[in-house]
Design a protein around this motif. Structure first.
Motif, PDB file in Angstrom:
ATOM      1  N   ARG A 168     -20.524 -44.007  40.114  1.00  0.00           N
ATOM      2  CA  ARG A 168     -20.354 -42.557  39.974  1.00  0.00           C
ATOM      3  C   ARG A 168     -18.971 -42.200  39.457  1.00  0.00           C
ATOM      4  O   ARG A 168     -18.818 -41.286  38.650  1.00  0.00           O
ATOM      5  CB  ARG A 168     -20.595 -41.897  41.335  1.00  0.00           C
ATOM      6  CG  ARG A 168     -20.463 -40.379  41.298  1.00  0.00           C
ATOM      7  CD  ARG A 168     -20.705 -39.780  42.670  1.00  0.00           C
ATOM      8  NE  ARG A 168     -20.532 -38.336  42.649  1.00  0.00           N
ATOM      9  CZ  ARG A 168     -20.618 -37.553  43.715  1.00  0.00           C
ATOM     10  NH1 ARG A 168     -20.884 -38.103  44.892  1.00  0.00           N
ATOM     11  NH2 ARG A 168     -20.440 -36.258  43.623  1.00  0.00           N
ATOM     12  N   THR A 176     -18.986 -44.476  35.489  1.00  0.00           N
ATOM     13  CA  THR A 176     -20.000 -44.233  34.459  1.00  0.00           C
ATOM     14  C   THR A 176     -20.312 -42.752  34.294  1.00  0.00           C
ATOM     15  O   THR A 176     -20.577 -42.295  33.177  1.00  0.00           O
ATOM     16  CB  THR A 176     -21.287 -44.992  34.812  1.00  0.00           C
ATOM     17  OG1 THR A 176     -21.770 -44.543  36.086  1.00  0.00           O
ATOM     18  CG2 THR A 176     -21.030 -46.483  34.868  1.00  0.00           C
ATOM     19  N   THR A 177     -20.303 -41.990  35.401  1.00  0.00           N
ATOM     20  CA  THR A 177     -20.640 -40.568  35.296  1.00  0.00           C
ATOM     21  C   THR A 177     -19.669 -39.805  34.406  1.00  0.00           C
ATOM     22  O   THR A 177     -20.099 -39.102  33.480  1.00  0.00           O
ATOM     23  CB  THR A 177     -20.711 -39.930  36.696  1.00  0.00           C
ATOM     24  OG1 THR A 177     -21.705 -40.615  37.467  1.00  0.00           O
ATOM     25  CG2 THR A 177     -21.057 -38.463  36.601  1.00  0.00           C
ATOM     26  N   ILE A 184     -17.688 -41.006  32.119  1.00  0.00           N
ATOM     27  CA  ILE A 184     -17.779 -41.525  30.751  1.00  0.00           C
ATOM     28  C   ILE A 184     -19.024 -40.976  30.067  1.00  0.00           C
ATOM     29  O   ILE A 184     -19.004 -40.610  28.885  1.00  0.00           O
ATOM     30  CB  ILE A 184     -17.784 -43.065  30.781  1.00  0.00           C
ATOM     31  CG1 ILE A 184     -16.410 -43.592  31.211  1.00  0.00           C
ATOM     32  CG2 ILE A 184     -18.152 -43.629  29.413  1.00  0.00           C
ATOM     33  CD1 ILE A 184     -16.333 -45.088  31.318  1.00  0.00           C
ATOM     34  N   THR A 185     -20.132 -40.894  30.820  1.00  0.00           N
ATOM     35  CA  THR A 185     -21.347 -40.310  30.252  1.00  0.00           C
ATOM     36  C   THR A 185     -21.140 -38.842  29.908  1.00  0.00           C
ATOM     37  O   THR A 185     -21.600 -38.360  28.863  1.00  0.00           O
ATOM     38  CB  THR A 185     -22.507 -40.459  31.258  1.00  0.00           C
ATOM     39  OG1 THR A 185     -22.682 -41.848  31.568  1.00  0.00           O
ATOM     40  CG2 THR A 185     -23.795 -39.915  30.680  1.00  0.00           C
ATOM     41  N   GLN A 186     -20.429 -38.129  30.781  1.00  0.00           N
ATOM     42  CA  GLN A 186     -20.141 -36.728  30.495  1.00  0.00           C
ATOM     43  C   GLN A 186     -19.306 -36.587  29.229  1.00  0.00           C
ATOM     44  O   GLN A 186     -19.566 -35.710  28.394  1.00  0.00           O
ATOM     45  CB  GLN A 186     -19.406 -36.092  31.679  1.00  0.00           C
ATOM     46  CG  GLN A 186     -20.258 -35.947  32.931  1.00  0.00           C
ATOM     47  CD  GLN A 186     -19.468 -35.393  34.101  1.00  0.00           C
ATOM     48  OE1 GLN A 186     -18.252 -35.209  34.008  1.00  0.00           O
ATOM     49  NE2 GLN A 186     -20.150 -35.124  35.205  1.00  0.00           N
ATOM     50  N   ALA A 223     -19.194 -38.725  26.758  1.00  0.00           N
ATOM     51  CA  ALA A 223     -20.025 -39.093  25.602  1.00  0.00           C
ATOM     52  C   ALA A 223     -20.965 -37.954  25.214  1.00  0.00           C
ATOM     53  O   ALA A 223     -21.127 -37.640  24.020  1.00  0.00           O
ATOM     54  CB  ALA A 223     -20.827 -40.357  25.928  1.00  0.00           C
ATOM     55  N   ASN A 224     -21.571 -37.315  26.219  1.00  0.00           N
ATOM     56  CA  ASN A 224     -22.473 -36.195  25.922  1.00  0.00           C
ATOM     57  C   ASN A 224     -21.720 -35.020  25.319  1.00  0.00           C
ATOM     58  O   ASN A 224     -22.201 -34.367  24.385  1.00  0.00           O
ATOM     59  CB  ASN A 224     -23.200 -35.756  27.200  1.00  0.00           C
ATOM     60  CG  ASN A 224     -24.154 -36.813  27.719  1.00  0.00           C
ATOM     61  OD1 ASN A 224     -24.642 -37.638  26.954  1.00  0.00           O
ATOM     62  ND2 ASN A 224     -24.430 -36.798  29.010  1.00  0.00           N
ATOM     63  N   GLU A 281     -20.926 -35.822  21.770  1.00  0.00           N
ATOM     64  CA  GLU A 281     -22.116 -35.709  20.933  1.00  0.00           C
ATOM     65  C   GLU A 281     -22.448 -34.243  20.640  1.00  0.00           C
ATOM     66  O   GLU A 281     -22.784 -33.879  19.497  1.00  0.00           O
ATOM     67  CB  GLU A 281     -23.292 -36.394  21.626  1.00  0.00           C
ATOM     68  CG  GLU A 281     -24.600 -36.359  20.855  1.00  0.00           C
ATOM     69  CD  GLU A 281     -24.550 -37.119  19.547  1.00  0.00           C
ATOM     70  OE1 GLU A 281     -25.404 -36.854  18.683  1.00  0.00           O
ATOM     71  OE2 GLU A 281     -23.649 -37.977  19.398  1.00  0.00           O
TER      72      GLU A 281
END
Length: 518
Positions: A241, A244-245, A247-249, A251-252, A255
């Motif tokens: 959490r 990765t969370t 980093i995903t935020q 990345a999104n 994008e």
């Protein structure tokens, strides 16, 4: 080691360390139990052997016998005790079995676990766990290499190594595994009077007590393992959490920003963090902001270039269309002069635009050199004095060297542009004042002041805009592209410096170039 690396390392090593400590503790505890049981068993064996030897000594008449009497065996069962788990066997010096407490029905070897109070399913589960973990630990510490306990129908001393050693007068211990892989502990001691060995006593007992103790430890270890597993899963979820969370935020968000047509949109900042993820977030946001600024600057620059090129192109088109309609040579010559001027203006614009687009790349690619800015300014002014012979140039330089890391050609371009502007706006026979002095603690300022009319207060920053052109009244239109001061400021900022303009109290404009010192 960084905070994030230390966190990951601790989470990964913690379960392994606990598991290793547990395995070592179990093996050491098992060894301690076995040695304690052997010590107690050996003590009982010596006590029984001594009692049997004394009973045989009372039966001796005259010469001591080397064999044991069968009447002496009547003392064996009372000595061992009824209902005892201890099994005792007596062998004659020739190796034949004389007595066995199991065959007399007074004792039996118990090598499997006795049931404790509790429900049957708990006992069954406990046995399964114990056998499984015993098998695992056996493979790790090579206890599966223990000899197997097999009992012949007609027993002889030759079947037991420890009995053979006891008949030679040396006590010996042996640890074996029965067909169910349960431990059997046995100790053989000589039955002797002084030095006369009358026989051997073999006492043995099953490892039931040890097995029960180990079973309890296995259950505790399994509970500990489950607890550590749950903690590890929780820590892993937290780690996932916390890494990765965000980093995903990011990345999104990147994008979405890529798909967006709004150049002013910005990445959403993550919650306050003190580790590398927070640094990555801030750096990522700064990077996208800088890219957007450059994209906006490029778009604005392209629009300005298109606007500036449109004027001379329109003039060229008009002159080209007109020259074909008139026959007067004088008028044709005038139109040709206009065409040539417009071509020259286009050439100047394209040259300056090319320089402006290459400034950042050239400075970023080069390393620069440490140069004494005092010598650079002095040498440049001496070279340009002849070109500006109608004006007096006064130098006021610092006494000591001032070292800067710069691209010499680009800084000379800035000084030349500012000096040329100062000469253009100065009155005839006017004076130009150039000063080089250190400012603050780590910067140097190069000031160029003229004696012209100065710059309107509302235009002090506008003069650095692209294609801004405000020339003296007597100068021919189109001689300058309006990019000189813009390029000069771009060069200064690429060197982590500044270029500013103001009006001097003594009259005229004053431009100041500030550069960092080494």
């Amino acid at each position: 080691m960084s905070r994030l690396s230390a966190r990951i390392m601790a989470i990964m090593l913690f379960p392994l360390a606990v598991f290793l400590v547990g395995l070592l503790s179990i093996d050491q505890y098992r060894t301690t139990l076995i040695m304690s049981e052997f010590t107690a068993l050996e003590r009982q064996g010596f006590t029984l052997a001594r009692s049997l030897a004394l009973a045989e000594a009372e039966l001796d008449v005259g010469v001591a016998r080397r064999k044991l009497s069968r009447r002496t065996m009547n003392h064996l069962i009372p000595l061992v005790g009824f209902g005892s788990e201890l099994r005792a066997r007596v062998f004659q010096p020739d190796g034949s079995l004389l007595a066995d407490t199991v065959r007399r029905g007074s004792a039996r070897v118990q090598t499997n676990l006795r049931r404790r109070d509790g429900t049957p399913w708990r006992i069954k589960m406990k046995r399964q766990i114990h056998h499984m973990m015993t098998h695992v630990t056996a493979m790790m510490n090579n206890s599966s290499a223990l000899p197997r306990y097999t009992e012949q129908v007609k027993q002889h001393a030759g079947h037991y190594r420890e009995v053979q050693s006891a008949l030679r007068g040396e006590p010996m211990r042996m640890l074996r595994l029965d067909r169910r892989s349960n431990m059997v502990l046995s100790v053989a001691v000589p039955i002797q009077d002084v030095r006369l060995v009358r026989g051997a006593l073999l006492v043995s007992i099953g490892g039931g007590k040890i097995e029960k103790e180990l079973a309890d430890v296995h259950i505790v270890f399994l509970e500990l393992f489950i607890a550590v597993l749950l903690v590890t899963i929780g820590l892993s979820a937290y780690l996932a959490r916390s890494i990765t969370t965000p980093i995903t935020q990011l990345a999104n968000a990147a994008e979405n920003l890529r798909r967006s047509s709004n150049l002013s949109a910005r990445l959403q900042r993550l919650p306050e963090r003190k580790d590398e993820i927070g640094q990555l977030s801030e750096s990522f946001i700064d990077l996208t902001d800088e890219l957007q600024k450059r994209m906006q600057a490029t778009a604005g620059f392209a629009a300005d270039v298109a606007h500036e090129l449109k004027n001379p192109l329109s003039s060229l088109r008009s002159a080209a269309e007109t020259i074909s309609r008139i026959s007067d040579p004088v008028q044709q010559q005038k139109l040709m002069n206009v065409i040539l001027q417009d071509v020259e203006r286009l050439n100047r614009l394209i040259t300056d635009i090319s320089q402006a687009s290459r400034v950042d790349t050239e400075i970023a690619d080069g390393q620069g050199h440490e140069i004494n800015i005092i010598e650079l300014v002095e040498n440049f002014v001496q070279m340009r004095r002849q070109s500006f012979a109608d004006h007096s140039i006064h130098l006021d330089l610092h006494d000591e060297p001032l070292m800067t890391r710069i691209h010499e050609g680009r800084i000379v371009q800035v000084i030349d542009n500012v000096l040329a502007n100062a000469v253009s706006f100065s009155p005839p026979k006017g004076e130009i004042f150039i000063t080089v002095t250190p400012v603050a603690s780590n910067k140097v300022a190069i000031t160029i002041r003229d004696q012209g009319q100065g710059i309107p207060e509302n235009r002090l920053d506008a003069v650095f805009a692209r294609f801004y052109s405000e020339r003296p009244s007597g100068e021919v239109f189109g001689e300058h592209s309006g990019l000189g001061l813009s390029i000069a400021r771009q060069i200064a900022e690429a060197h982590a410096g500044t270029l500013t303009a103001k009006n001097s109290d003594k009259g005229g404009a004053c431009f100041t170039l500030t550069l960092p010192l080494v």
